[in-house]
Design an enzyme around this catalytic site. Structure first.
Site, PDB file in Angstrom:
ATOM      1  N   LEU A  72       0.878  -1.165   0.000  1.00 26.72           N
ATOM      2  CA  LEU A  72       0.000   0.000   0.000  1.00 26.72           C
ATOM      3  C   LEU A  72       0.914   1.213   0.000  1.00 26.72           C
ATOM      4  CD1 LEU A  72      -2.581  -1.035   2.749  1.00 26.72           C
ATOM      5  CD2 LEU A  72      -2.987  -0.911   0.292  1.00 26.72           C
ATOM      6  N   ASP A  73       0.526   2.240  -0.741  1.00 22.50           N
ATOM      7  CA  ASP A  73       1.320   3.468  -0.765  1.00 22.50           C
ATOM      8  C   ASP A  73       1.417   4.069   0.629  1.00 22.50           C
ATOM      9  OD1 ASP A  73       1.652   3.301  -3.498  1.00 22.50           O
ATOM     10  OD2 ASP A  73      -0.105   4.527  -3.939  1.00 22.50           O
ATOM     11  N   LYS A  74       2.457   4.837   0.850  1.00 16.13           N
ATOM     12  CA  LYS A  74       2.668   5.500   2.138  1.00 16.13           C
ATOM     13  C   LYS A  74       1.479   6.388   2.501  1.00 16.13           C
ATOM     14  CE  LYS A  74       6.226   8.123   4.580  1.00 16.13           C
ATOM     15  NZ  LYS A  74       7.539   8.746   4.447  1.00 16.13           N
ATOM     16  N   ASP A  75       0.827   6.974   1.505  1.00 20.03           N
ATOM     17  CA  ASP A  75      -0.305   7.867   1.746  1.00 20.03           C
ATOM     18  C   ASP A  75      -1.629   7.113   1.869  1.00 20.03           C
ATOM     19  OD1 ASP A  75       1.406  10.046   1.672  1.00 20.03           O
ATOM     20  OD2 ASP A  75       1.145  10.324  -0.489  1.00 20.03           O
ATOM     21  N   SER A  76      -1.581   5.775   1.827  1.00 18.81           N
ATOM     22  CA  SER A  76      -2.788   4.950   1.927  1.00 18.81           C
ATOM     23  C   SER A  76      -2.858   4.280   3.286  1.00 18.81           C
ATOM     24  CB  SER A  76      -2.778   3.852   0.858  1.00 18.81           C
ATOM     25  OG  SER A  76      -2.688   4.389  -0.423  1.00 18.81           O
TER      26      SER A  76
END
Length: 144
Positions: A72-76
């Site tokens: 998962l992306d860091k911003d997710s």
């Protein structure tokens, strides 16, 4: 190779308690399989990197060698599986096994049907196009 101090034989049956040596070096027994389910918050990076303060490495139990299945992306934020079981990881992420993945996304502006059709056709990521994603009539109706 030796098993319990004697030359290994091709029909040997080996137990976890046996002492196995290859070129005079002991072979460690396999680790027990581990599987963690983790709700990753925003701000945690899925890369297992001890030098990065934002790495998921810092939220894992000490001396626990597990790796994320997917990312998962860091911003997710969202549910993430971590394991040391390579066969399970392969079964879940390799495209040959056709495991369906579902993501819920919140956006800060309305989406139009044309945009969704373009996204469903595949998105360029690192020089490759992601596989197409089927959209149902209910998906499109919800946008109208």
């Amino acid at each position: 190779m030796t098993v319990n101090g004697r030359l290994a034989n091709h029909i040997d049956h080996i137990n976890l308690t046996d002492c196995i040596m290859v070129d005079g070096e002991p072979v460690a027994p396999p680790q027990a399989r581990r599987l963690f389910v983790y709700h990753k918050p925003v701000g945690i990076d899925c890369k297992v990197n001890p030098d990065d303060p934002a790495s998921i490495y810092h939220v894992l139990p000490e001396s626990c060698r597990v790796y994320p299945i997917g990312r998962l992306d860091k911003d997710s934020r969202g549910l993430l599986l971590l394991t040391n079981d390579g066969a399970l990881c392969q079964q879940l992420i390799h495209p040959d096994h056709h495991q369906e993945k579902e993501y819920e996304v919140q956006v800060d502006k309305p989406l139009d049907p044309d945009f969704c059709l373009k996204m469903a056709a595949g998105v360029p990521v690192k020089g490759q196009i992601t596989p197409p994603v089927p959209l149902s009539k209910s998906h499109m109706t919800a946008l109208e």
